[in-house]
Design a protein around this motif. Structure first.
Motif, PDB file in Angstrom:
ATOM      1  N   ARG A  10      14.817 -36.852 -14.252  1.00  0.00           N
ATOM      2  CA  ARG A  10      13.440 -36.737 -13.745  1.00  0.00           C
ATOM      3  C   ARG A  10      12.467 -37.452 -14.682  1.00  0.00           C
ATOM      4  O   ARG A  10      11.579 -38.170 -14.236  1.00  0.00           O
ATOM      5  CB  ARG A  10      13.037 -35.274 -13.596  1.00  0.00           C
ATOM      6  N   ILE A  13      12.842 -41.275 -14.314  1.00  0.00           N
ATOM      7  CA  ILE A  13      12.233 -41.747 -13.072  1.00  0.00           C
ATOM      8  C   ILE A  13      10.717 -41.758 -13.212  1.00  0.00           C
ATOM      9  O   ILE A  13      10.050 -42.726 -12.828  1.00  0.00           O
ATOM     10  CB  ILE A  13      12.676 -40.886 -11.873  1.00  0.00           C
ATOM     11  N   ASP A  45      16.395 -46.551  -8.580  1.00  0.00           N
ATOM     12  CA  ASP A  45      17.547 -46.425  -7.685  1.00  0.00           C
ATOM     13  C   ASP A  45      18.783 -45.926  -8.429  1.00  0.00           C
ATOM     14  O   ASP A  45      19.520 -45.077  -7.928  1.00  0.00           O
ATOM     15  CB  ASP A  45      17.855 -47.771  -7.021  1.00  0.00           C
ATOM     16  N   HIS A  48      18.316 -42.320  -9.213  1.00  0.00           N
ATOM     17  CA  HIS A  48      18.408 -41.568  -7.963  1.00  0.00           C
ATOM     18  C   HIS A  48      19.883 -41.317  -7.615  1.00  0.00           C
ATOM     19  O   HIS A  48      20.258 -40.195  -7.243  1.00  0.00           O
ATOM     20  CB  HIS A  48      17.697 -42.335  -6.850  1.00  0.00           C
ATOM     21  N   GLU A  49      20.716 -42.340  -7.745  1.00  0.00           N
ATOM     22  CA  GLU A  49      22.145 -42.184  -7.483  1.00  0.00           C
ATOM     23  C   GLU A  49      22.763 -41.120  -8.401  1.00  0.00           C
ATOM     24  O   GLU A  49      23.582 -40.319  -7.971  1.00  0.00           O
ATOM     25  CB  GLU A  49      22.877 -43.511  -7.660  1.00  0.00           C
ATOM     26  N   ALA A  60      17.785 -34.759  -4.308  1.00  0.00           N
ATOM     27  CA  ALA A  60      17.495 -35.972  -5.070  1.00  0.00           C
ATOM     28  C   ALA A  60      16.385 -36.776  -4.399  1.00  0.00           C
ATOM     29  O   ALA A  60      15.466 -37.251  -5.072  1.00  0.00           O
ATOM     30  CB  ALA A  60      18.751 -36.828  -5.208  1.00  0.00           C
ATOM     31  N   ALA A  61      16.443 -36.904  -3.088  1.00  0.00           N
ATOM     32  CA  ALA A  61      15.404 -37.641  -2.355  1.00  0.00           C
ATOM     33  C   ALA A  61      14.050 -36.952  -2.499  1.00  0.00           C
ATOM     34  O   ALA A  61      13.024 -37.619  -2.724  1.00  0.00           O
ATOM     35  CB  ALA A  61      15.786 -37.774  -0.885  1.00  0.00           C
ATOM     36  N   VAL A  64      12.677 -37.660  -6.058  1.00  0.00           N
ATOM     37  CA  VAL A  64      12.165 -39.021  -6.225  1.00  0.00           C
ATOM     38  C   VAL A  64      10.810 -39.168  -5.523  1.00  0.00           C
ATOM     39  O   VAL A  64       9.878 -39.741  -6.081  1.00  0.00           O
ATOM     40  CB  VAL A  64      13.195 -40.055  -5.712  1.00  0.00           C
TER      41      VAL A  64
END
Length: 73
Positions: A10, A13, A45, A48-49, A60-61, A64
């Motif tokens: 987190r 990101i 990305d 996120h993976e 996860a989505a 983000v």
């Protein structure tokens, strides 16, 4: 699931989104600016993976999107 791993992802990101936001207002323009933001999105990305493997695709989505809205929105 290790909470510290999720917290670290987190944070990473969030840092990438902050870098993108700062890149939009920086001195670079045109191709250089686009390349900078594209590189930051590639990192998002990748993180996120990694989040998907730890918390699942839906969580996860949401994470983000939440972080994006927090910084950019």
């Amino acid at each position: 699931m290790c909470q510290s791993e999720v917290a670290l992802l987190r944070k990473k990101i969030l840092e990438e989104y902050e870098a993108m936001k700062n890149g939009l207002t920086g001195l670079a323009s045109g191709t250089a600016q686009h390349a900078f933001i594209d590189a930051r999105m590639r990192y998002v990305d990748m993180y996120h993976e990694q989040l998907i493997h730890r918390v699942g695709e839906q969580e996860a989505a949401l994470t983000v999107c939440e972080l994006y809205t927090q910084v950019i929105g």
